[in-house]
Enzyme design. Sequence first.
Site, PDB file in Angstrom:
ATOM      1  N   ASN A   1       0.874  -1.179   0.000  1.00  0.00           N
ATOM      2  CA  ASN A   1       0.000   0.000   0.000  1.00  0.00           C
ATOM      3  C   ASN A   1       0.909   1.226   0.000  1.00  0.00           C
ATOM      4  OD1 ASN A   1      -1.814   2.021   0.477  1.00  0.00           O
ATOM      5  ND2 ASN A   1      -2.431   1.319   2.523  1.00  0.00           N
TER       6      ASN A   1
ATOM      7  N   LYS B   1       0.210   4.274  -0.371  1.00  0.00           N
ATOM      8  CA  LYS B   1      -0.420   5.472   0.214  1.00  0.00           C
ATOM      9  C   LYS B   1      -0.117   6.711  -0.654  1.00  0.00           C
ATOM     10  CE  LYS B   1      -0.405   3.228   4.677  1.00  0.00           C
ATOM     11  NZ  LYS B   1      -0.465   3.357   6.124  1.00  0.00           N
TER      12      LYS B   1
ATOM     13  N   GLU C   1      -7.257   4.674   7.502  1.00  0.00           N
ATOM     14  CA  GLU C   1      -7.078   6.113   7.259  1.00  0.00           C
ATOM     15  C   GLU C   1      -8.336   6.706   6.620  1.00  0.00           C
ATOM     16  OE1 GLU C   1      -3.309   5.602   5.268  1.00  0.00           O
ATOM     17  OE2 GLU C   1      -2.492   4.964   7.195  1.00  0.00           O
TER      18      GLU C   1
ATOM     19  N   GLY D   1       1.828   2.191  10.811  1.00  0.00           N
ATOM     20  CA  GLY D   1       2.791   3.278  10.695  1.00  0.00           C
ATOM     21  C   GLY D   1       3.432   3.681  12.019  1.00  0.00           C
TER      22      GLY D   1
HETATM   23  P1  PGA Z   1       2.338   0.219   7.722  1.00  0.00           P
HETATM   24  O1  PGA Z   1       0.934   0.443   6.965  1.00  0.00           O
HETATM   25  O2  PGA Z   1       2.908  -1.071   7.172  1.00  0.00           O
HETATM   26  O3  PGA Z   1       3.163   1.410   7.377  1.00  0.00           O
HETATM   27  O4  PGA Z   1       2.037   0.096   9.177  1.00  0.00           O
HETATM   28  C1  PGA Z   1       0.055  -0.612   6.679  1.00  0.00           C
HETATM   29  C2  PGA Z   1      -1.206  -0.089   6.041  1.00  0.00           C
HETATM   30  O5  PGA Z   1      -1.693   0.972   6.452  1.00  0.00           O
HETATM   31  O6  PGA Z   1      -1.751  -0.701   5.102  1.00  0.00           O
END
Ligand code: PGA
Length: 253
Positions: free
Chosen positions: A10, A12, A98, A173
């Site tokens: 992902n 983002k 999110e 995150g």
């Molecule tokens: P992260 O994000 O691996 O940075 O914790 C995972 C996600 O939000 O899909």
Amino acid sequence: MTRTPVIAGNWKMNLTKRKASSLAREVAAHHGASTSRRCIVFPTYVHLDHVRRNLRGSGVVLGAQNCWGKKEGAFTGEISPYMLRDMGAQLVLIGHSERRHVFGETDAWIAEKVKIALKAKLEVMLCIGETYEERQASKTYEVLERQIQALKVVQNQYVTKISLAYEPVWAIGTGETATPGMAQDAHQESRRMASDILGADVAEQMPILYGGSMKPSNAAELLRQPDVDGGLVGGASLSIDQFGPILDAVSGS
Ligand code: PGA
């Protein structure tokens, strides 16, 4: 029952067009023609076409991070799942935490999106997961159960087009990861809840990915859990040095 493991990146709201294209080429080269796992990337909308071209010839699947819950119309700034399909996306992420927590998406709205995305012939990866406060208040399963109700809109002909991503909000995150035992419990329980809605056979086949600070150092152990069928990787999907070893971790699962 053997479910093919799925590792998804992902991306983002990250990367430039050039960087997204070169990461796509690196992921394509690393994944190769492997059939022992499924590899998916979720770039931003505006990079979909560039990434699609750079994945060409590889088995890497193109997905979008979100969509709007209507086919077309006066929704300035929004993107229909039919447009995503038209752009070459095979899959869409719906209900990411999110979207729920930063953009206020409700369960009802998420269910609408699931319904129309499937109708647009996209596969859907539905994200679920509790916040830190909800876990502290022992409400994890209550929250997952509520979020999983979105599966009620799935018509029979689409049941094999659904996967789940369990992403505890407190682990996204943050560098905090659910322990393999916590992930396994949440996945097993989510599968049971999904089986109440979709039937045991469908739920047994359905991939459930773990997301929340997955990285090379913890991927193998998480992926070894019987109900953890893959990973939805955020931060560590942005460089092949991190994402490559996570892709390779499934071979040991
Ligand atoms: P992260 O994000 O691996 O940075 O914790 C995972 C996600 O939000 O899909």
